[in-house]
Design a protein around this motif. Sequence first.
Motif, PDB file in Angstrom:
ATOM      1  N   GLU A 148       1.770  11.035 -12.512  1.00  0.00           N
ATOM      2  CA  GLU A 148       0.199  10.815 -12.247  1.00  0.00           C
ATOM      3  C   GLU A 148       0.353  10.240 -11.215  1.00  0.00           C
ATOM      4  OE1 GLU A 148      -2.800   8.855 -15.287  1.00  0.00           O
ATOM      5  OE2 GLU A 148      -0.568  10.330 -16.080  1.00  0.00           O
ATOM      6  N   ASP A 149       0.679   8.540 -10.798  1.00  0.00           N
ATOM      7  CA  ASP A 149       0.023   7.750  -9.698  1.00  0.00           C
ATOM      8  C   ASP A 149       0.188   8.734  -8.105  1.00  0.00           C
ATOM      9  OD1 ASP A 149      -1.595   6.090  -9.173  1.00  0.00           O
ATOM     10  OD2 ASP A 149       0.006   3.927  -9.129  1.00  0.00           O
ATOM     11  N   VAL A 150       1.178   9.102  -7.953  1.00  0.00           N
ATOM     12  CA  VAL A 150       1.757   9.250  -6.185  1.00  0.00           C
ATOM     13  C   VAL A 150       0.014  10.464  -6.370  1.00  0.00           C
ATOM     14  CG1 VAL A 150       2.949  10.831  -5.352  1.00  0.00           C
ATOM     15  CG2 VAL A 150       4.076  10.054  -7.024  1.00  0.00           C
ATOM     16  N   GLU A 151       0.341   9.332  -4.395  1.00  0.00           N
ATOM     17  CA  GLU A 151      -1.321  10.206  -3.714  1.00  0.00           C
ATOM     18  C   GLU A 151      -0.594  11.411  -2.933  1.00  0.00           C
ATOM     19  OE1 GLU A 151      -4.684   8.202  -1.942  1.00  0.00           O
ATOM     20  OE2 GLU A 151      -3.295   7.324  -1.578  1.00  0.00           O
ATOM     21  N   THR A 152       0.314  10.997  -2.159  1.00  0.00           N
ATOM     22  CA  THR A 152       0.546  11.183  -0.811  1.00  0.00           C
ATOM     23  C   THR A 152       1.881  11.471  -0.468  1.00  0.00           C
ATOM     24  OG1 THR A 152       0.168   9.258   1.146  1.00  0.00           O
ATOM     25  CG2 THR A 152      -1.915  10.953   0.738  1.00  0.00           C
TER      26      THR A 152
ATOM     27  N   ASP B 179       0.838  -1.181   0.303  1.00  0.00           N
ATOM     28  CA  ASP B 179       0.146   0.045  -0.169  1.00  0.00           C
ATOM     29  C   ASP B 179       0.959   1.064   0.211  1.00  0.00           C
ATOM     30  OD1 ASP B 179       0.820  -0.958   2.748  1.00  0.00           O
ATOM     31  OD2 ASP B 179      -0.369   0.623   3.497  1.00  0.00           O
ATOM     32  N   GLN B 180       2.678   1.153   0.012  1.00  0.00           N
ATOM     33  CA  GLN B 180       2.831   2.079   0.744  1.00  0.00           C
ATOM     34  C   GLN B 180       4.643   1.601   0.011  1.00  0.00           C
ATOM     35  OE1 GLN B 180       2.619   4.062   4.049  1.00  0.00           O
ATOM     36  NE2 GLN B 180       3.967   2.895   5.362  1.00  0.00           N
ATOM     37  N   CYS B 181       5.087   2.809  -0.425  1.00  0.00           N
ATOM     38  CA  CYS B 181       6.879   2.361  -0.598  1.00  0.00           C
ATOM     39  C   CYS B 181       7.573   3.324   0.278  1.00  0.00           C
ATOM     40  CB  CYS B 181       6.722   2.112  -2.557  1.00  0.00           C
ATOM     41  SG  CYS B 181       8.446   1.708  -2.990  1.00  0.00           S
ATOM     42  N   VAL B 182       8.972   3.193   0.693  1.00  0.00           N
ATOM     43  CA  VAL B 182       9.528   4.045   1.199  1.00  0.00           C
ATOM     44  C   VAL B 182      10.729   3.868   0.740  1.00  0.00           C
ATOM     45  CG1 VAL B 182      10.808   3.505   3.247  1.00  0.00           C
ATOM     46  CG2 VAL B 182       8.817   2.910   3.873  1.00  0.00           C
ATOM     47  N   PHE B 183      11.985   5.618  -0.171  1.00  0.00           N
ATOM     48  CA  PHE B 183      12.176   5.605  -0.569  1.00  0.00           C
ATOM     49  C   PHE B 183      13.594   6.136   0.475  1.00  0.00           C
ATOM     50  CE2 PHE B 183      10.887   4.558  -4.766  1.00  0.00           C
ATOM     51  CZ  PHE B 183       9.069   5.105  -4.274  1.00  0.00           C
ATOM     52  N   MET B 184      14.924   5.318   0.445  1.00  0.00           N
ATOM     53  CA  MET B 184      15.398   5.909   1.337  1.00  0.00           C
ATOM     54  C   MET B 184      17.237   6.692   0.718  1.00  0.00           C
ATOM     55  SD  MET B 184      15.687   1.863   3.516  1.00  0.00           S
ATOM     56  CE  MET B 184      14.980   1.444   1.825  1.00  0.00           C
ATOM     57  N   VAL B 185      17.152   7.931   0.795  1.00  0.00           N
ATOM     58  CA  VAL B 185      18.276   8.665   0.409  1.00  0.00           C
ATOM     59  C   VAL B 185      19.236   8.679   0.977  1.00  0.00           C
ATOM     60  CG1 VAL B 185      18.340  10.482  -0.714  1.00  0.00           C
ATOM     61  CG2 VAL B 185      15.540   9.749  -0.392  1.00  0.00           C
TER      62      VAL B 185
ATOM     63  N   ILE C  95       5.708   7.124  -0.084  1.00  0.00           N
ATOM     64  CA  ILE C  95       4.924   7.583  -0.788  1.00  0.00           C
ATOM     65  C   ILE C  95       3.219   6.461  -0.674  1.00  0.00           C
ATOM     66  CG2 ILE C  95       4.266   7.478  -3.356  1.00  0.00           C
ATOM     67  CD1 ILE C  95       6.884   9.176  -2.866  1.00  0.00           C
ATOM     68  N   THR C  96       2.666   6.804  -0.777  1.00  0.00           N
ATOM     69  CA  THR C  96       1.484   6.695  -1.580  1.00  0.00           C
ATOM     70  C   THR C  96       0.880   6.336  -2.887  1.00  0.00           C
ATOM     71  OG1 THR C  96      -0.639   7.475  -0.172  1.00  0.00           O
ATOM     72  CG2 THR C  96       0.540   5.762   1.053  1.00  0.00           C
ATOM     73  N   ARG C  97       0.084   5.910  -3.253  1.00  0.00           N
ATOM     74  CA  ARG C  97      -0.299   6.040  -5.299  1.00  0.00           C
ATOM     75  C   ARG C  97      -1.868   5.738  -4.823  1.00  0.00           C
ATOM     76  NH1 ARG C  97       2.056   0.706  -7.702  1.00  0.00           N
ATOM     77  NH2 ARG C  97       2.171   2.167  -9.687  1.00  0.00           N
ATOM     78  N   LYS C  98      -2.323   6.299  -6.249  1.00  0.00           N
ATOM     79  CA  LYS C  98      -3.680   6.654  -5.936  1.00  0.00           C
ATOM     80  C   LYS C  98      -4.497   4.853  -6.274  1.00  0.00           C
ATOM     81  CE  LYS C  98      -3.402  11.128  -7.359  1.00  0.00           C
ATOM     82  NZ  LYS C  98      -3.405  11.890  -9.118  1.00  0.00           N
ATOM     83  N   ASP C  99      -3.779   4.767  -7.546  1.00  0.00           N
ATOM     84  CA  ASP C  99      -4.100   3.113  -8.679  1.00  0.00           C
ATOM     85  C   ASP C  99      -3.750   1.944  -7.057  1.00  0.00           C
ATOM     86  OD1 ASP C  99      -5.351   0.740  -9.314  1.00  0.00           O
ATOM     87  OD2 ASP C  99      -4.315   1.462 -11.208  1.00  0.00           O
ATOM     88  N   LYS C 100      -4.351   2.149  -6.417  1.00  0.00           N
ATOM     89  CA  LYS C 100      -4.309   0.787  -5.303  1.00  0.00           C
ATOM     90  C   LYS C 100      -4.579  -1.391  -5.710  1.00  0.00           C
ATOM     91  CE  LYS C 100      -5.431   3.892  -2.110  1.00  0.00           C
ATOM     92  NZ  LYS C 100      -3.572   4.799  -1.474  1.00  0.00           N
ATOM     93  N   THR C 101      -4.695  -0.368  -6.956  1.00  0.00           N
ATOM     94  CA  THR C 101      -4.360  -1.948  -7.549  1.00  0.00           C
ATOM     95  C   THR C 101      -3.566  -2.774  -7.864  1.00  0.00           C
ATOM     96  OG1 THR C 101      -5.439  -1.378  -9.479  1.00  0.00           O
ATOM     97  CG2 THR C 101      -6.811  -2.119  -8.362  1.00  0.00           C
ATOM     98  N   ILE C 102      -2.920  -1.343  -8.512  1.00  0.00           N
ATOM     99  CA  ILE C 102      -0.990  -1.958  -8.544  1.00  0.00           C
ATOM    100  C   ILE C 102      -0.873  -2.363  -7.497  1.00  0.00           C
ATOM    101  CG2 ILE C 102       0.644  -1.131 -10.087  1.00  0.00           C
ATOM    102  CD1 ILE C 102      -0.579   0.833 -11.208  1.00  0.00           C
ATOM    103  N   VAL C 103       0.066  -3.658  -7.791  1.00  0.00           N
ATOM    104  CA  VAL C 103       1.036  -4.049  -6.465  1.00  0.00           C
ATOM    105  C   VAL C 103       2.390  -3.907  -6.940  1.00  0.00           C
ATOM    106  CG1 VAL C 103      -0.685  -5.841  -5.312  1.00  0.00           C
ATOM    107  CG2 VAL C 103       1.128  -6.854  -7.901  1.00  0.00           C
ATOM    108  N   ASP C 104       2.388  -4.141  -8.603  1.00  0.00           N
ATOM    109  CA  ASP C 104       4.155  -3.604  -8.878  1.00  0.00           C
ATOM    110  C   ASP C 104       4.222  -2.361  -8.204  1.00  0.00           C
ATOM    111  OD1 ASP C 104       6.970  -4.225  -9.637  1.00  0.00           O
ATOM    112  OD2 ASP C 104       6.018  -4.171 -11.886  1.00  0.00           O
TER     113      ASP C 104
END
Lengths: 261, 114
Positions: free
Chosen positions: A118-122, A81-87, A132-141
Amino acid sequence: MSLINKVKNIFADKDPLEESNTQVADSSPPASAESSEKPAENFPDQPQERMTINLPVMKQSSSAQQSDEILIKAQPSVGNDQCVFMVNRTLLEGYSWYFANFESAAESPLAEALFSLEDVETVLVLESTLTITRKDKTIVDWKPLAFEVGAAVRKVLEEGSPLIAEKIIADLPAEDVIRKGIQENIDAEVNPGVAGHGGHIVLKSVKGNTVTIQMGGGCQGCSAADLTLKQGIHGSFRKAVPMVGAILDETDHSAGVNPYF
Amino acid sequence: MPKLNSFKVKIETGDQGTPGPVQFSINRHNVPFENVTGGTDASAVFEGGFEVNSFAHSLTLVGPEKGQWHIKKISVNFDCEGTQPYSVAYGEVALDETSQVNLWQDPPQPVFDV
Protein backbone atom coordinates in the motif's frame (compact mmCIF):
# COMPACT_ATOMS: atom_id res chain seq x y z
CA MET A 1 42.66 19.87 27.89
CA SER A 2 40.75 21.24 24.96
CA LEU A 3 41.72 20.83 21.37
CA ILE A 4 41.84 24.60 21.00
CA ASN A 5 44.48 24.93 23.73
CA LYS A 6 46.54 22.14 22.19
CA VAL A 7 46.44 23.91 18.86
CA LYS A 8 47.32 27.24 20.43
CA ASN A 9 50.33 25.67 22.10
CA ILE A 10 51.50 24.29 18.80
CA PHE A 11 51.38 27.70 17.19
CA ALA A 12 53.13 29.23 20.20
CA ASP A 13 55.96 26.69 19.76
CA LYS A 14 55.09 25.10 23.10
CA ASP A 15 54.41 21.51 24.02
CA PRO A 16 50.96 20.81 22.60
CA LEU A 17 50.03 18.94 25.75
CA GLU A 18 51.06 21.76 28.11
CA GLU A 19 48.06 23.29 29.84
CA SER A 20 47.39 26.85 28.85
CA ASN A 21 46.04 29.46 31.25
CA THR A 22 44.43 31.29 28.41
CA GLN A 23 40.68 31.32 28.62
CA VAL A 24 38.70 29.66 25.89
CA ALA A 25 37.09 33.00 25.16
CA ASP A 26 40.49 34.26 24.01
CA SER A 27 41.18 31.26 21.87
CA SER A 28 41.37 31.13 18.13
CA PRO A 29 38.05 31.20 16.35
CA PRO A 30 36.66 27.96 14.97
CA ALA A 31 36.97 27.23 11.28
CA SER A 32 34.45 29.46 9.63
CA ALA A 33 34.07 31.59 6.55
CA GLU A 34 35.25 34.62 8.57
CA SER A 35 38.28 32.98 10.15
CA SER A 36 39.40 31.39 6.91
CA GLU A 37 39.49 34.78 5.26
CA LYS A 38 42.36 35.98 7.47
CA PRO A 39 44.43 32.93 8.29
CA ALA A 40 47.71 34.82 8.26
CA GLU A 41 46.65 37.14 11.08
CA ASN A 42 45.28 34.47 13.37
CA PHE A 43 47.76 31.71 12.59
CA PRO A 44 51.05 33.07 11.27
CA ASP A 45 52.47 29.57 10.84
CA GLN A 46 49.44 28.29 8.98
CA PRO A 47 50.74 25.91 6.31
CA GLN A 48 49.98 26.42 2.67
CA GLU A 49 46.70 25.09 1.35
CA ARG A 50 47.10 21.46 0.35
CA MET A 51 45.20 19.47 -2.20
CA THR A 52 42.84 17.09 -0.40
CA ILE A 53 42.64 13.58 -1.81
CA ASN A 54 39.33 11.81 -1.23
CA LEU A 55 39.83 8.07 -1.40
CA PRO A 56 36.91 5.69 -1.69
CA VAL A 57 36.20 3.73 1.46
CA MET A 58 37.32 0.12 1.14
CA LYS A 59 34.37 -2.23 1.31
CA GLN A 60 34.48 -4.99 3.90
CA SER A 61 34.50 -8.39 2.24
CA SER A 62 31.38 -10.38 2.95
CA SER A 63 30.41 -13.97 2.44
CA ALA A 64 26.75 -12.97 2.16
CA GLN A 65 26.91 -12.55 -1.63
CA GLN A 66 27.77 -16.22 -2.05
CA SER A 67 25.09 -17.49 0.32
CA ASP A 68 22.34 -19.74 -1.08
CA GLU A 69 19.90 -18.05 1.25
CA ILE A 70 18.33 -14.82 -0.01
CA LEU A 71 19.62 -12.13 2.32
CA ILE A 72 18.19 -8.61 2.27
CA LYS A 73 19.38 -5.65 4.31
CA ALA A 74 17.46 -2.38 4.66
CA GLN A 75 19.07 1.01 5.18
CA PRO A 76 16.81 4.05 5.57
CA SER A 77 18.31 7.34 4.37
CA VAL A 78 19.41 10.11 6.73
CA GLY A 79 16.22 12.05 6.15
CA ASN A 80 14.08 8.89 6.15
CA ASP A 81 12.67 9.92 2.77
CA GLN A 82 13.77 6.65 1.15
CA CYS A 83 15.10 3.23 2.05
CA VAL A 84 17.75 1.23 0.21
CA PHE A 85 17.43 -2.55 0.17
CA MET A 86 20.60 -4.52 -0.54
CA VAL A 87 20.04 -8.04 -1.85
CA ASN A 88 22.68 -10.74 -2.22
CA ARG A 89 21.42 -11.35 -5.75
CA THR A 90 21.76 -9.34 -8.94
CA LEU A 91 18.37 -7.85 -9.73
CA LEU A 92 19.22 -6.00 -12.92
CA GLU A 93 22.65 -6.46 -14.42
CA GLY A 94 24.37 -3.56 -16.18
CA TYR A 95 21.34 -1.29 -16.09
CA SER A 96 19.01 0.45 -13.69
CA TRP A 97 15.33 1.23 -13.91
CA TYR A 98 13.05 3.73 -12.24
CA PHE A 99 9.42 2.73 -11.73
CA ALA A 100 7.54 5.95 -11.11
CA ASN A 101 4.14 4.35 -10.42
CA PHE A 102 2.11 1.14 -10.52
CA GLU A 103 1.32 1.52 -14.24
CA SER A 104 5.01 1.54 -15.11
CA ALA A 105 5.43 -1.80 -13.32
CA ALA A 106 3.40 -3.76 -15.90
CA GLU A 107 5.10 -7.04 -16.88
CA SER A 108 7.85 -6.52 -14.28
CA PRO A 109 7.01 -9.02 -11.50
CA LEU A 110 9.42 -7.50 -8.98
CA ALA A 111 7.98 -4.00 -9.31
CA GLU A 112 4.40 -5.30 -9.45
CA ALA A 113 4.94 -7.12 -6.15
CA LEU A 114 6.34 -3.99 -4.56
CA PHE A 115 3.61 -1.68 -5.81
CA SER A 116 1.03 -4.08 -4.43
CA LEU A 117 2.20 -2.89 -1.00
CA GLU A 118 0.00 0.00 0.00
CA ASP A 119 2.65 2.56 0.96
CA VAL A 120 5.21 2.08 -1.85
CA GLU A 121 5.43 5.20 -4.01
CA THR A 122 8.42 4.66 -6.35
CA VAL A 123 10.96 1.90 -6.96
CA LEU A 124 14.48 2.23 -8.35
CA VAL A 125 16.33 -0.96 -9.27
CA LEU A 126 20.11 -0.73 -9.59
CA GLU A 127 22.25 -3.87 -9.86
CA SER A 128 21.53 -5.63 -6.55
CA THR A 129 19.82 -2.76 -4.76
CA LEU A 130 16.30 -1.37 -4.58
CA THR A 131 15.59 2.18 -3.50
CA ILE A 132 12.04 2.77 -2.40
CA THR A 133 10.17 5.93 -1.49
CA ARG A 134 6.92 5.81 0.42
CA LYS A 135 3.65 7.67 -0.04
CA ASP A 136 3.18 8.61 3.61
CA LYS A 137 6.06 11.01 4.25
CA THR A 138 5.00 11.51 7.88
CA ILE A 139 6.11 8.00 8.90
CA VAL A 140 9.77 7.89 9.91
CA ASP A 141 9.92 4.26 11.06
CA TRP A 142 10.73 2.18 7.99
CA LYS A 143 10.74 -1.18 9.76
CA PRO A 144 7.12 -2.31 9.18
CA LEU A 145 7.21 -1.47 5.45
CA ALA A 146 10.77 -2.73 5.10
CA PHE A 147 9.79 -6.18 6.35
CA GLU A 148 6.89 -6.25 3.85
CA VAL A 149 9.30 -5.25 1.07
CA GLY A 150 11.76 -7.94 2.15
CA ALA A 151 9.07 -10.62 2.07
CA ALA A 152 7.80 -9.49 -1.35
CA VAL A 153 11.28 -9.42 -2.90
CA ARG A 154 12.15 -12.82 -1.44
CA LYS A 155 8.93 -14.34 -2.83
CA VAL A 156 9.57 -13.05 -6.35
CA LEU A 157 13.19 -14.20 -6.29
CA GLU A 158 12.18 -17.67 -5.09
CA GLU A 159 9.69 -17.98 -7.95
CA GLY A 160 12.62 -17.63 -10.34
CA SER A 161 10.71 -15.69 -13.01
CA PRO A 162 12.28 -12.68 -14.80
CA LEU A 163 12.25 -9.69 -12.49
CA ILE A 164 12.05 -6.85 -14.99
CA ALA A 165 10.06 -6.73 -18.25
CA GLU A 166 12.34 -7.76 -21.12
CA LYS A 167 10.81 -5.00 -23.23
CA ILE A 168 12.34 -2.38 -20.93
CA ILE A 169 15.90 -3.47 -21.61
CA ALA A 170 15.24 -4.16 -25.29
CA ASP A 171 13.95 -0.62 -25.84
CA LEU A 172 16.79 1.15 -24.04
CA PRO A 173 18.63 3.66 -26.22
CA ALA A 174 22.41 3.57 -26.60
CA GLU A 175 24.58 5.27 -23.99
CA ASP A 176 25.51 8.00 -26.48
CA VAL A 177 21.86 8.91 -26.96
CA ILE A 178 21.30 9.13 -23.20
CA ARG A 179 24.52 11.12 -22.73
CA LYS A 180 23.51 13.60 -25.45
CA GLY A 181 20.01 14.05 -24.03
CA ILE A 182 21.24 14.55 -20.46
CA GLN A 183 23.99 16.97 -21.51
CA GLU A 184 21.51 19.03 -23.51
CA ASN A 185 19.19 19.12 -20.51
CA ILE A 186 22.04 20.22 -18.21
CA ASP A 187 23.06 22.98 -20.60
CA ALA A 188 19.57 24.23 -21.39
CA GLU A 189 17.69 23.81 -18.10
CA VAL A 190 19.61 22.57 -15.08
CA ASN A 191 22.70 24.77 -15.14
CA PRO A 192 20.84 27.99 -15.96
CA GLY A 193 18.57 27.11 -13.02
CA VAL A 194 21.33 26.55 -10.45
CA ALA A 195 23.55 29.34 -11.79
CA GLY A 196 21.55 31.85 -9.76
CA HIS A 197 22.95 30.15 -6.63
CA GLY A 198 26.48 30.03 -8.04
CA GLY A 199 26.22 26.32 -8.75
CA HIS A 200 26.81 24.11 -11.74
CA ILE A 201 26.29 20.46 -12.63
CA VAL A 202 28.74 18.32 -14.59
CA LEU A 203 27.82 15.05 -16.29
CA LYS A 204 30.55 12.63 -15.23
CA SER A 205 29.49 9.38 -16.88
CA VAL A 206 26.72 7.31 -18.41
CA LYS A 207 26.90 3.57 -17.86
CA GLY A 208 24.06 1.61 -19.40
CA ASN A 209 21.26 4.02 -18.52
CA THR A 210 22.76 5.01 -15.16
CA VAL A 211 23.86 8.63 -15.02
CA THR A 212 26.50 10.02 -12.66
CA ILE A 213 26.77 13.74 -12.05
CA GLN A 214 28.91 16.02 -9.95
CA MET A 215 27.69 19.21 -8.32
CA GLY A 216 30.08 22.15 -8.21
CA GLY A 217 30.31 25.78 -7.22
CA GLY A 218 27.63 26.82 -4.76
CA CYS A 219 25.93 23.40 -4.99
CA GLN A 220 28.94 21.61 -3.50
CA GLY A 221 28.35 21.25 0.21
CA CYS A 222 25.11 23.24 0.06
CA SER A 223 22.59 22.01 2.63
CA ALA A 224 19.89 22.07 -0.06
CA ALA A 225 21.91 20.02 -2.55
CA ASP A 226 19.98 16.83 -1.82
CA LEU A 227 16.68 18.61 -2.35
CA THR A 228 17.94 20.20 -5.56
CA LEU A 229 19.08 16.81 -6.80
CA LYS A 230 15.94 14.86 -5.97
CA GLN A 231 13.26 17.42 -6.69
CA GLY A 232 14.90 19.43 -9.44
CA ILE A 233 17.53 17.52 -11.34
CA HIS A 234 15.91 14.08 -11.18
CA GLY A 235 12.63 15.39 -12.53
CA SER A 236 14.31 17.40 -15.26
CA PHE A 237 16.46 14.48 -16.41
CA ARG A 238 13.58 12.00 -16.41
CA LYS A 239 11.37 14.39 -18.35
CA ALA A 240 14.11 14.99 -20.95
CA VAL A 241 15.29 11.37 -21.18
CA PRO A 242 12.53 9.06 -19.92
CA MET A 243 14.71 5.95 -20.20
CA VAL A 244 17.27 7.19 -17.68
CA GLY A 245 17.63 4.90 -14.67
CA ALA A 246 19.57 5.73 -11.53
CA ILE A 247 20.98 9.25 -11.16
CA LEU A 248 24.04 9.13 -8.92
CA ASP A 249 25.77 12.08 -7.31
CA GLU A 250 29.49 11.67 -6.76
CA THR A 251 30.01 15.11 -5.26
CA ASP A 252 32.13 15.32 -2.14
CA HIS A 253 29.90 17.68 -0.20
CA SER A 254 32.39 17.94 2.68
CA ALA A 255 34.85 19.74 0.41
CA GLY A 256 34.40 22.83 -1.68
CA VAL A 257 34.41 26.52 -1.01
CA ASN A 258 31.62 26.67 1.54
CA PRO A 259 30.99 23.20 2.88
CA TYR A 260 27.96 22.91 5.14
CA PHE A 261 26.88 26.52 4.57
CA MET B 1 27.58 15.49 11.79
CA PRO B 2 28.07 14.03 15.26
CA LYS B 3 30.57 15.23 17.83
CA LEU B 4 33.84 13.32 17.45
CA ASN B 5 35.06 12.14 20.84
CA SER B 6 38.26 10.50 19.64
CA PHE B 7 39.79 8.60 16.76
CA LYS B 8 42.66 6.21 16.17
CA VAL B 9 44.56 5.57 12.95
CA LYS B 10 46.67 2.70 11.73
CA ILE B 11 48.82 3.58 8.73
CA GLU B 12 50.59 0.87 6.77
CA THR B 13 53.46 2.37 4.79
CA GLY B 14 54.30 0.91 1.39
CA ASP B 15 57.68 0.89 -0.31
CA GLN B 16 58.50 4.55 0.33
CA GLY B 17 58.48 5.81 3.91
CA THR B 18 58.86 9.22 5.47
CA PRO B 19 60.96 10.40 8.42
CA GLY B 20 57.90 12.20 9.80
CA PRO B 21 56.61 13.79 11.91
CA VAL B 22 53.12 12.50 11.12
CA GLN B 23 50.45 15.11 11.50
CA PHE B 24 46.74 15.30 10.91
CA SER B 25 44.70 18.38 10.19
CA ILE B 26 41.41 19.03 11.92
CA ASN B 27 39.33 21.98 10.78
CA ARG B 28 42.45 23.23 8.99
CA HIS B 29 44.73 23.09 12.04
CA ASN B 30 47.74 20.77 11.92
CA VAL B 31 48.12 18.65 15.04
CA PRO B 32 50.51 15.77 15.92
CA PHE B 33 49.06 12.40 16.90
CA GLU B 34 49.08 11.20 20.51
CA ASN B 35 49.91 7.77 21.93
CA VAL B 36 52.05 6.99 18.90
CA THR B 37 53.49 3.54 18.30
CA GLY B 38 55.40 2.09 15.35
CA GLY B 39 56.80 4.19 12.55
CA THR B 40 56.58 5.37 8.99
CA ASP B 41 59.60 3.73 7.41
CA ALA B 42 59.00 1.53 4.37
CA SER B 43 56.72 -1.40 5.29
CA ALA B 44 56.32 -0.09 8.87
CA VAL B 45 53.02 0.37 10.66
CA PHE B 46 52.20 3.61 12.47
CA GLU B 47 49.47 3.90 15.06
CA GLY B 48 48.26 7.00 16.81
CA GLY B 49 45.13 8.79 17.92
CA PHE B 50 43.66 11.92 19.38
CA GLU B 51 40.93 12.93 21.79
CA VAL B 52 39.08 15.57 19.82
CA ASN B 53 35.88 16.21 21.79
CA SER B 54 34.66 18.55 19.08
CA PHE B 55 33.09 18.59 15.64
CA ALA B 56 35.28 17.57 12.74
CA HIS B 57 34.27 19.70 9.78
CA SER B 58 37.39 18.38 8.09
CA LEU B 59 39.87 15.71 9.16
CA THR B 60 42.86 14.85 6.99
CA LEU B 61 46.21 13.11 7.19
CA VAL B 62 48.84 15.63 6.15
CA GLY B 63 51.55 14.69 3.67
CA PRO B 64 55.24 14.93 4.60
CA GLU B 65 57.00 18.30 4.44
CA LYS B 66 59.60 16.81 2.12
CA GLY B 67 59.59 13.85 -0.25
CA GLN B 68 56.91 11.31 -0.98
CA TRP B 69 55.13 8.99 1.43
CA HIS B 70 53.62 5.90 -0.12
CA ILE B 71 50.81 4.61 2.06
CA LYS B 72 49.43 1.14 1.47
CA LYS B 73 46.43 1.27 3.76
CA ILE B 74 44.85 3.59 6.33
CA SER B 75 42.40 2.29 8.93
CA VAL B 76 40.52 4.73 11.14
CA ASN B 77 38.43 3.94 14.21
CA PHE B 78 35.98 6.67 15.14
CA ASP B 79 34.28 7.15 18.50
CA CYS B 80 31.50 9.69 18.06
CA GLU B 81 28.87 10.91 20.48
CA GLY B 82 25.52 9.17 20.20
CA THR B 83 26.61 6.46 17.75
CA GLN B 84 28.29 3.09 17.96
CA PRO B 85 32.06 3.21 17.30
CA TYR B 86 32.78 2.53 13.64
CA SER B 87 35.76 1.90 11.39
CA VAL B 88 36.67 2.84 7.85
CA ALA B 89 39.61 1.81 5.70
CA TYR B 90 41.20 3.50 2.71
CA GLY B 91 43.54 2.02 0.14
CA GLU B 92 46.79 3.16 -1.44
CA VAL B 93 47.76 6.80 -1.69
CA ALA B 94 50.98 8.78 -2.22
CA LEU B 95 51.32 12.00 -0.24
CA ASP B 96 53.83 14.83 -0.51
CA GLU B 97 54.24 18.40 0.67
CA THR B 98 51.35 19.60 -1.48
CA SER B 99 48.76 17.04 -0.48
CA GLN B 100 46.68 15.54 2.31
CA VAL B 101 44.16 12.73 2.37
CA ASN B 102 40.69 12.84 3.87
CA LEU B 103 40.15 10.64 6.92
CA TRP B 104 36.62 11.60 7.92
CA GLN B 105 33.52 9.62 7.13
CA ASP B 106 30.12 10.18 8.70
CA PRO B 107 28.82 7.29 10.80
CA PRO B 108 27.12 4.66 8.67
CA GLN B 109 23.35 4.67 8.64
CA PRO B 110 21.85 1.82 10.67
CA VAL B 111 21.16 -1.33 8.66
CA PHE B 112 18.77 -4.14 9.55
CA ASP B 113 17.89 -7.49 8.03
CA VAL B 114 14.45 -7.91 6.51
